[in-house]
Design a protein around this motif. Structure first.
Motif, PDB file in Angstrom:
ATOM      1  N   LYS A 109      -7.381   9.769  23.483  1.00  0.00           N
ATOM      2  CA  LYS A 109      -7.561   8.348  23.172  1.00  0.00           C
ATOM      3  C   LYS A 109      -8.963   8.094  22.605  1.00  0.00           C
ATOM      4  O   LYS A 109      -9.141   7.379  21.608  1.00  0.00           O
ATOM      5  CB  LYS A 109      -7.355   7.515  24.454  1.00  0.00           C
ATOM      6  CG  LYS A 109      -6.928   6.077  24.193  1.00  0.00           C
ATOM      7  CD  LYS A 109      -6.721   5.314  25.488  1.00  0.00           C
ATOM      8  CE  LYS A 109      -5.370   5.643  26.128  1.00  0.00           C
ATOM      9  NZ  LYS A 109      -5.157   4.869  27.363  1.00  0.00           N
ATOM     10  N   ARG A 110      -9.963   8.685  23.270  1.00  0.00           N
ATOM     11  CA  ARG A 110     -11.354   8.506  22.796  1.00  0.00           C
ATOM     12  C   ARG A 110     -11.532   9.088  21.395  1.00  0.00           C
ATOM     13  O   ARG A 110     -12.192   8.489  20.540  1.00  0.00           O
ATOM     14  CB  ARG A 110     -12.338   9.174  23.775  1.00  0.00           C
ATOM     15  CG  ARG A 110     -12.573   8.381  25.048  1.00  0.00           C
ATOM     16  CD  ARG A 110     -13.710   8.941  25.863  1.00  0.00           C
ATOM     17  NE  ARG A 110     -13.382  10.199  26.506  1.00  0.00           N
ATOM     18  CZ  ARG A 110     -12.888  10.324  27.737  1.00  0.00           C
ATOM     19  NH1 ARG A 110     -12.634   9.245  28.469  1.00  0.00           N
ATOM     20  NH2 ARG A 110     -12.638  11.515  28.238  1.00  0.00           N
ATOM     21  N   LEU A 111     -10.940  10.267  21.184  1.00  0.00           N
ATOM     22  CA  LEU A 111     -11.021  10.910  19.866  1.00  0.00           C
ATOM     23  C   LEU A 111     -10.425  10.010  18.784  1.00  0.00           C
ATOM     24  O   LEU A 111     -11.052   9.790  17.735  1.00  0.00           O
ATOM     25  CB  LEU A 111     -10.225  12.214  19.923  1.00  0.00           C
ATOM     26  CG  LEU A 111     -10.925  13.531  19.606  1.00  0.00           C
ATOM     27  CD1 LEU A 111     -10.046  14.706  19.968  1.00  0.00           C
ATOM     28  CD2 LEU A 111     -11.350  13.603  18.159  1.00  0.00           C
ATOM     29  N   SER A 112      -9.234   9.495  19.054  1.00  0.00           N
ATOM     30  CA  SER A 112      -8.547   8.642  18.070  1.00  0.00           C
ATOM     31  C   SER A 112      -9.355   7.383  17.782  1.00  0.00           C
ATOM     32  O   SER A 112      -9.492   6.957  16.632  1.00  0.00           O
ATOM     33  CB  SER A 112      -7.146   8.264  18.571  1.00  0.00           C
ATOM     34  OG  SER A 112      -6.352   9.421  18.693  1.00  0.00           O
ATOM     35  N   LYS A 113      -9.912   6.800  18.855  1.00  0.00           N
ATOM     36  CA  LYS A 113     -10.710   5.573  18.673  1.00  0.00           C
ATOM     37  C   LYS A 113     -11.957   5.870  17.844  1.00  0.00           C
ATOM     38  O   LYS A 113     -12.353   5.091  16.972  1.00  0.00           O
ATOM     39  CB  LYS A 113     -11.088   5.020  20.052  1.00  0.00           C
ATOM     40  CG  LYS A 113     -11.598   3.600  19.970  1.00  0.00           C
ATOM     41  CD  LYS A 113     -11.470   2.863  21.278  1.00  0.00           C
ATOM     42  CE  LYS A 113     -11.786   1.401  20.967  1.00  0.00           C
ATOM     43  NZ  LYS A 113     -12.247   0.630  22.051  1.00  0.00           N
ATOM     44  N   TYR A 114     -12.569   7.010  18.122  1.00  0.00           N
ATOM     45  CA  TYR A 114     -13.822   7.360  17.432  1.00  0.00           C
ATOM     46  C   TYR A 114     -13.611   7.538  15.925  1.00  0.00           C
ATOM     47  O   TYR A 114     -14.441   7.110  15.118  1.00  0.00           O
ATOM     48  CB  TYR A 114     -14.404   8.645  18.033  1.00  0.00           C
ATOM     49  CG  TYR A 114     -15.822   8.925  17.586  1.00  0.00           C
ATOM     50  CD1 TYR A 114     -16.894   8.216  18.126  1.00  0.00           C
ATOM     51  CD2 TYR A 114     -16.101   9.889  16.632  1.00  0.00           C
ATOM     52  CE1 TYR A 114     -18.194   8.457  17.719  1.00  0.00           C
ATOM     53  CE2 TYR A 114     -17.397  10.147  16.220  1.00  0.00           C
ATOM     54  CZ  TYR A 114     -18.446   9.429  16.765  1.00  0.00           C
ATOM     55  OH  TYR A 114     -19.737   9.674  16.363  1.00  0.00           O
ATOM     56  N   VAL A 115     -12.499   8.150  15.546  1.00  0.00           N
ATOM     57  CA  VAL A 115     -12.291   8.425  14.112  1.00  0.00           C
ATOM     58  C   VAL A 115     -11.421   7.358  13.428  1.00  0.00           C
ATOM     59  O   VAL A 115     -11.227   7.408  12.211  1.00  0.00           O
ATOM     60  CB  VAL A 115     -11.671   9.830  13.881  1.00  0.00           C
ATOM     61  CG1 VAL A 115     -12.600  10.900  14.408  1.00  0.00           C
ATOM     62  CG2 VAL A 115     -10.282   9.970  14.494  1.00  0.00           C
TER      63      VAL A 115
END
Length: 510
Positions: A427-433
């Motif tokens: 989730k954090r990865l998707s939000k970051y990119v």
């Protein structure tokens, strides 16, 4: 695709690939310094890469799981990486010799079979070298023996004695050999001159092939990044021959050993077991041993990664009698005095500091004082501390870093995403990119983040460029066997890979 105006020639941004020699495809059981290595240089040049990073090239052995980070010599080369095809080109093997020593071209390295085969093939090549007496090669060999005498003499005698004792570690040899009794060693040398000469010749061939490859790479504007393990195996020639540089008692037993204290991953720490350096003794002659070691590596590579850099600042040592790493103590390393001395002796320091893991302020200060680039690893960036993580691109703060998706100690990026991330990390990865990250796009996304970052060099493991999963992992730290064996498929370099990597490199001004 839209045209992108190329960057000027003096552009400080660049990119490279991490790929060990052993992982190249070859018809002789293990990647080597032959045609496969030259093809790989061509691939790098066509893809607009500037760097090829390799793992240590020193000898490996069964007892330490063939790890390139636990060698019995800091100066010698790994004979398993010698190319039979290059020996054939030099008229040192016949075609029938080549055909007789073929092993599977791809699939994991069978180190034991490969080691036996390479020893046999090198023995044949040496006999032909002696029979043919190619004057140019003989002169080059004699010159090599003279210029490398400082380490080669001890290494060849040590290796020969080791063979005499059927591979036993030096500390298990009979007393006079173990304690390097002068008369015993001189007598042994006299009685084994032919074998000692052949050991030297094997080293000559390794370096002859390596320097030819380096020259080829440098001519194509590809620089080589080497890797320097901090410690040596207890069963190393230098520990046997120059024991005053290590913490040993009068019988050659370790008094203190290298370790890592308990942490989140290991409640008992990691007991590495290598002998610790006698820094007080080394200081007395201005770290001459290290000067020689670093000089040799400067000849071999254009840039050098200093593994376990923190130990130059401070290191964890444990009494040799202990069974785990809990009851150790922090000891001061060689520190700034060491790097000042090396600067005086070697000039500008072409080093990369491996500053991963728990790093204290004094380690960071030491790295900054000597302007050594550190390392950033994106796989470490997406925990709960994402916003302030030192590995997340928006926190880099300066360009004096090498950024990686992962290193040889990490899972491949796809393997990491599949097996080592939970729903929160995803989730954090998707939000970051700003896009949903999945198994199909994770590699291109992390490589893009590396390339887009301000880090002056971005290095991507070949497995990540090829989008390979956990079966292509190089090493699992703490696992004693089954590492280092991955090899790329025979036709792993494809035109579409070259075009994609070149386009990415140009897009991000590298």
């Amino acid at each position: 695709m839209a045209v992108i105006k190329l960057m000027p020639k003096n552009n400080p941004r660049s990119a490279g690939v991490l790929m060990h020699i052993s992982a190249l495809p070859s018809r002789f059981g293990i990647g080597d310094l032959g045609p496969g290595a030259y093809k790989f240089v061509d691939f790098l040049a066509k893809s607009r890469q500037r760097y090829w990073q390799v793992l240590p090239l020193n000898p490996t052995k069964k007892e330490t799981g063939y790890s390139p980070y636990s060698s019995n010599s800091s100066m010698a080369g790994n004979m398993m990486l010698i190319s039979p095809e290059s020996l054939f080109e030099q008229d040192l093997l016949n075609e029938s010799d080549l055909n007789a020593c073929m092993l599977p071209e791809t699939g994991p390295v069978d180190f034991e079979k490969t080691e036996v085969m390479k020893q046999q093939i090198l023995n044949k090549a040496y006999q032909l070298f002696k029979a043919k007496r190619n004057e140019k090669l003989v002169d080059e060999f004699n010159l090599f023996c003279r210029t490398e005498q400082d380490w080669l003499a001890d290494f060849s005698v040590y290796t020969c004695i080791k063979q005499h004792f059927k591979g036993k570690e030096w500390f298990n040899w009979s007393e006079k050999f173990k304690l390097k009794d002068v008369q015993t060693i001189v007598k042994f040398e006299k009685g084994n001159q032919a074998e000692i000469e052949e050991i030297k010749w094997n080293q000559f061939i390794f370096y002859h092939q390596w320097y030819r490859l380096k020259e080829y790479a440098n001519a194509k504007d590809i620089e080589l990044i080497g890797d320097l393990p901090f410690y040596l195996d207890y069963d190393a020639v230098e520990v046997w021959a120059q024991r005053e540089n290590f913490l040993l008692d009068k019988n050659g037993n370790r008094t203190e050993v290298a370790a890592v204290p308990p942490d989140y991953f290991n409640e008992k720490g990691q007991l590495w077991g290598m002998p610790v350096y006698n820094w007080e003794k080394m200081k007395e002659d201005d770290f001459k041993w290290w000067e020689n070691r670093l000089k040799k590596n400067q000849q071999l590579y254009n840039l050098l990664r200093l593994d376990h850099f923190r130990a130059f600042s401070n290191y964890w040592q444990v009494a040799a009698s202990k069974e785990d790493a809990v009851d150790g103590t922090w000891k001061p390393g060689a520190g700034a005095a060491f790097f000042k001395t090396m600067e005086k002796k070697l000039g500008k320091l072409p080093f990369i500091a491996e500053d991963l893991g728990e790093i204290s302020a004094d380690v960071e200060q030491l790295r900054k004082q000597f302007r050594l680039p550190g390392m950033k690893v994106l796989q470490f960036a997406f925990g709960e501390d994402l916003a302030g993580s030192v590995h997340i691109p928006h926190q880099f703060g300066s360009s004096n870093f090498i950024v990686y998706t992962g290193t040889h100690d990490n899972n491949t990026t796809l393997g990491w995403f599949k097996n080592e991330t939970d729903a929160n990390v995803k989730k954090r990865l998707s939000k970051y990119v700003g896009a949903e990250v999945n198994e199909k796009n994770i590699n291109t996304i992390l490589i893009g983040l590396c390339y887009a970052s301000i880090a002056k060099i971005a290095i991507i493991p070949m497995q990540d460029i090829l989008q390979l999963d956990e079966t292509a992992r190089m090493n699992i730290p703490g696992k004693a066997t089954g590492n280092w064996a991955w090899r790329a498929d025979k036709n792993f370099i494809k035109e579409e890979t070259i075009n994609w990597l070149k386009a990415e490199t140009e897009l991000y001004g590298r």
